[in-house]
Design an enzyme around this catalytic site. Structure first.
Site, PDB file in Angstrom:
ATOM      1  N   ASP A 133       0.986  -1.051   0.133  1.00 60.73           N
ATOM      2  CA  ASP A 133       0.195  -0.084  -0.030  1.00 60.73           C
ATOM      3  C   ASP A 133       0.867   1.241   0.035  1.00 60.73           C
ATOM      4  O   ASP A 133       2.099   1.217   0.327  1.00 60.73           O
ATOM      5  CB  ASP A 133      -0.973   0.067   1.272  1.00 60.73           C
ATOM      6  N   ASP A 135       1.483   4.705   1.902  1.00 57.96           N
ATOM      7  CA  ASP A 135       1.211   5.530   3.250  1.00 57.96           C
ATOM      8  C   ASP A 135       1.538   6.903   2.991  1.00 57.96           C
ATOM      9  O   ASP A 135       2.678   7.270   2.572  1.00 57.96           O
ATOM     10  CB  ASP A 135       1.940   4.950   4.398  1.00 57.96           C
TER      11      ASP A 135
END
EC number: 2.7.7.66
Length: 208
Positions: A133, A135
């Protein structure tokens, strides 16, 4: 006077001798190699800051303390934005970072890169992988309405990978995704611990 380190800042200058003897061996190795530590949320004594040490795997995280006078260099998440142009976008998270930049810039809010992407931009050490992912952090000194949060999230959810965005309010950090939802209370992360609140900018009502 040096600025006080904030959560997610990367700090250099930590040495193995500052680690407790009970620290795992991988933490000693990471510190000895000159890697930075990341500021975490925790209440401490004057003259020290709470930091975390990263290992090679997600399970390798170690929390400790760093003396402020040991800091020789620091980088904030927003300072890492300038490194985006010069870094090869060879992974979904990095492609998402380039894709999302115009949208984030258009908000008028200061924003930056945290997590594995921030660590990689700062050090050149490959910490991202194909399923990582992205961030991010957005500084929100003034209230951001839930409708504004939802509109922004709807745009950013078209990115090449999942974005995990934290809003930094004067009171602490909240997840943009959670604030954009209809739940009455949201989780606010503070140095004193996490708590459920109705207004993360003004702590009038804090739920246990």
């Amino acid at each position: 006077m040096k600025p006080v380190p904030r959560p997610h800042d990367l700090l250099w200058g930590f040495i193995p001798e500052q680690l407790p003897t009970t620290a795992p061996q991988w933490a000693f190795a990471a510190v000895a190699s000159g890697e930075p530590v990341v500021v975490r949320r925790a209440e401490g004594k004057p003259g020290v800051v709470a930091v975390g040490i990263r290992g090679h795997g997600r399970e390798e995280r170690f929390g400790t303390w760093m003396a402020l006078d040991r800091i020789v260099r620091s980088l904030s998440p927003e300072q890492l934005v300038s490194a985006i142009k010069s870094y090869p976008a060879d992974l979904p998270a990095l492609k998402a970072l380039i894709w999302a930049k115009p949208c984030l810039d258009a908000t008028g809010l200061v924003w930056g890169v945290t997590g594995s992407a921030g660590f990689q931009l700062a050090t050149g050490i490959r910490t991202l992988h194909a399923d990582s992912d992205l961030d991010l952090l957005m500084r929100a000194p003034a209230p951001l309405s839930r409708s504004q949060a939802l509109a922004l999230l709807n745009k950013l959810d078209k990115a090449p990978c999942r974005l995990d965005i934290q809003l930094e309010t004067p009171q602490g950090g909240i997840a943009l995704r959670e604030w954009a939802q209809s739940s009455h209370r949201v989780l606010l992360k503070r140095a004193s611990g996490a708590c459920l609140v109705t207004d993360p900018w003004h702590l009038v009502e804090i739920a246990a």
